[in-house]
Write an enzyme that holds these catalytic residues in place. Structure first.
Site, mmCIF file in Angstrom:
data_model
loop_
_atom_site.group_PDB
_atom_site.id
_atom_site.type_symbol
_atom_site.label_atom_id
_atom_site.label_comp_id
_atom_site.label_asym_id
_atom_site.label_seq_id
_atom_site.Cartn_x
_atom_site.Cartn_y
_atom_site.Cartn_z
ATOM 1 N N CYS A 53 0.816 -1.223 0.000
ATOM 2 C CA CYS A 53 0.000 0.000 0.000
ATOM 3 C C CYS A 53 0.848 1.270 0.000
ATOM 4 O O CYS A 53 0.506 2.248 -0.660
ATOM 5 C CB CYS A 53 -1.005 -0.003 1.140
ATOM 6 S SG CYS A 53 -0.321 0.110 2.785
ATOM 7 N N ASP A 82 -7.308 5.863 -1.176
ATOM 8 C CA ASP A 82 -7.027 4.644 -0.427
ATOM 9 C C ASP A 82 -6.634 3.521 -1.383
ATOM 10 O O ASP A 82 -7.406 3.161 -2.266
ATOM 11 C CB ASP A 82 -8.287 4.256 0.354
ATOM 12 C CG ASP A 82 -8.056 3.117 1.329
ATOM 13 O OD1 ASP A 82 -6.988 2.477 1.256
ATOM 14 O OD2 ASP A 82 -8.948 2.865 2.154
ATOM 15 N N HIS A 87 -6.252 0.400 -0.603
ATOM 16 C CA HIS A 87 -6.595 -0.893 -0.018
ATOM 17 C C HIS A 87 -7.806 -1.551 -0.664
ATOM 18 O O HIS A 87 -8.823 -1.805 -0.023
ATOM 19 C CB HIS A 87 -6.817 -0.755 1.489
ATOM 20 C CG HIS A 87 -5.597 -0.375 2.240
ATOM 21 N ND1 HIS A 87 -5.251 0.942 2.466
ATOM 22 C CD2 HIS A 87 -4.638 -1.124 2.818
ATOM 23 C CE1 HIS A 87 -4.113 0.974 3.152
ATOM 24 N NE2 HIS A 87 -3.728 -0.262 3.386
#
EC number: 3.4.22.-
Length: 398
Positions: free
Chosen positions: A77, A279, A281
């Site tokens: 990430c 993000d 993720h």
């Protein structure tokens, strides 16, 4: 949130489904140096955000190093966040900050070329493969989690192999940005002047260049400036909040790399005391170039309303990013830092004119010798299967 984002794959989400997530307020929203009035410019705001390249976990790409992982889920990430910051620099470099993106609309060839720099292939200069393997030189095994400073160091090295974008990447150390060193690195002679054998003198300025008063004709190599910081011990110190937010107002802003325990995010702006971030993720399937040489870019733009978090929940280990295409942009950034950052008693970082005498001499980075594919640093893909989908956030000492 993981379950929501996992549904994104191969799905186009309509903005209006998410507009209510933002409050009805007269406050300004700042996104990478641009302001939006949330009450009247909500669609414009979300359009601006969606134009940023969004990199997430991917699966089913060719194994890293030949025998390594074929997905970065659970460990990549921060690498993806680094890709997003660099991609924003390249967008500014070739298309400008005001460039906008629309789905299924033909884009400039420079946009396609930028996107191809980040595809999950070993021959793409800023791919997950290249970043993971270059991280070996920073003491990180393939599949190991990176912190913001490590990602910055990796990008600095990879940029040396990238002749098309021709970026100068400066990563500050000891919370100090040295103007003299940056100008030494970014001022370059055109090829026609190489035979002169000398670099422009330190006293050379943009003003006397424009007036033609110097025998030299120097050019400015576009600057990606990354400032790794430690803004507290276990949590961010509130005294840094205002200065941190000011950085997102600067026209040179590339946002910040950071996050909170178990998550790394790419922060692109703020609303009040809430940071706005992209993000990484969610896990999407690997995308490659098509037969016509273009890339289907639908999964590289986040069409959902972006996430927000209170700034005081931010992990204190962060890295600020700035892009200065021309020398005047860097001079302007220095002025803004003097005015908005250095006025505080407890400063986020220092900006100094001269190279500190107690530091080793500054040597502009040169292309490193790469002697390993990195494949031998991982025994088997089985050890990667033990990783959770979330990860520990690396705490750095700056």
């Amino acid at each position: 949130m993981e379950s929501v984002l996992s549904k994104y794959e191969n799905q186009i989400t309509i903005f209006t489904d998410y507009l209510e997530e933002y409050p009805d307020t007269d406050e300004l929203v700042w996104i990478l140096g641009k302001q939006h009035l949330l009450k009247t410019e909500k669609s414009k705001l979300l359009s601006d955000i969606s134009a940023r390249l969004w990199f997430t976990y991917r699966r089913k790409f060719s194994p890293i190093g030949g025998t390594g992982p074929s997905s970065d889920a659970g460990w990549g990430c921060m690498l993806r966040c680094g890709q997003m910051m660099l991609a924003q620099a390249l967008i500014c470099r070739h298309l400008g900050r005001d460039w906008s993106w629309e789905k299924q609309k033909e884009q400039p060839k420079e946009y396609q070329r930028i996107l191809q720099c980040f595809l999950d292939r070993k021959d793409c200069c800023y791919s997950i493969h290249q970043m993971a393997q270059m991280g070996v030189g920073e003491g990180k095994s393939i599949g190991e989690w990176f912190g913001p400073n490590t990602v910055a160091q990796v990008l600095k090295k990879l940029a040396l192999f990238d002749e098309w974008n021709s970026l100068a990447v400066y990563v500050s150390m000891d919370n100090t940005v040295v103007i003299e060193d940056i100008k030494k690195m970014c001022r370059v002679l055109p090829l026609s002047a190489d035979t002169a054998g000398d670099r422009p003198p330190d006293s050379l300025t943009a003003s006397n260049l424009s007036k033609g008063t110097s025998a030299y004709c120097s050019a400015w190599k576009p600057l990606l400036l990354i400032v790794p910081l430690r803004l507290g011990i276990n949590q961010i110190n509130p005294v840094y909040v205002d200065a941190f937010k000011e950085c997102f107002k600067m026209p040179q802003s590339l946002g910040a790399l950071g996050g909170k325990p178990n998550n790394a995010y790419y922060f692109i702006g703020f609303l009040g005391d809430e940071l706005i971030f992209l993000d990484p993720h969610t896990t999407q399937t690997f995308v490659d170039t098509e037969e016509n040489g273009t890339v289907n870019d639908q999964t590289f733009h986040c069409l959902q309303s972006p996430q927000r978090m209170n700034i005081l929940n931010l992990d204190p280990s962060v890295a600020l990013g700035f892009f200065c295409k021309e020398e005047k942009d860097f001079d302007n950034w220095c002025s803004l830092v003097q005015k908005e950052i250095l006025k505080e008693n407890l400063r986020m970082f220092e900006l100094v004119q001269k190279h500190p005498s107690h530091w080793p001499p500054f040597v502009p980075p040169a292309k490193p010798e790469v002697t390993t594919t990195g494949a031998e640093f991982i025994d088997s893909t089985e050890q990667l299967e033990e990783f959770d989908l979330e990860e520990d956030f690396e705490i750095l000492s700056v």
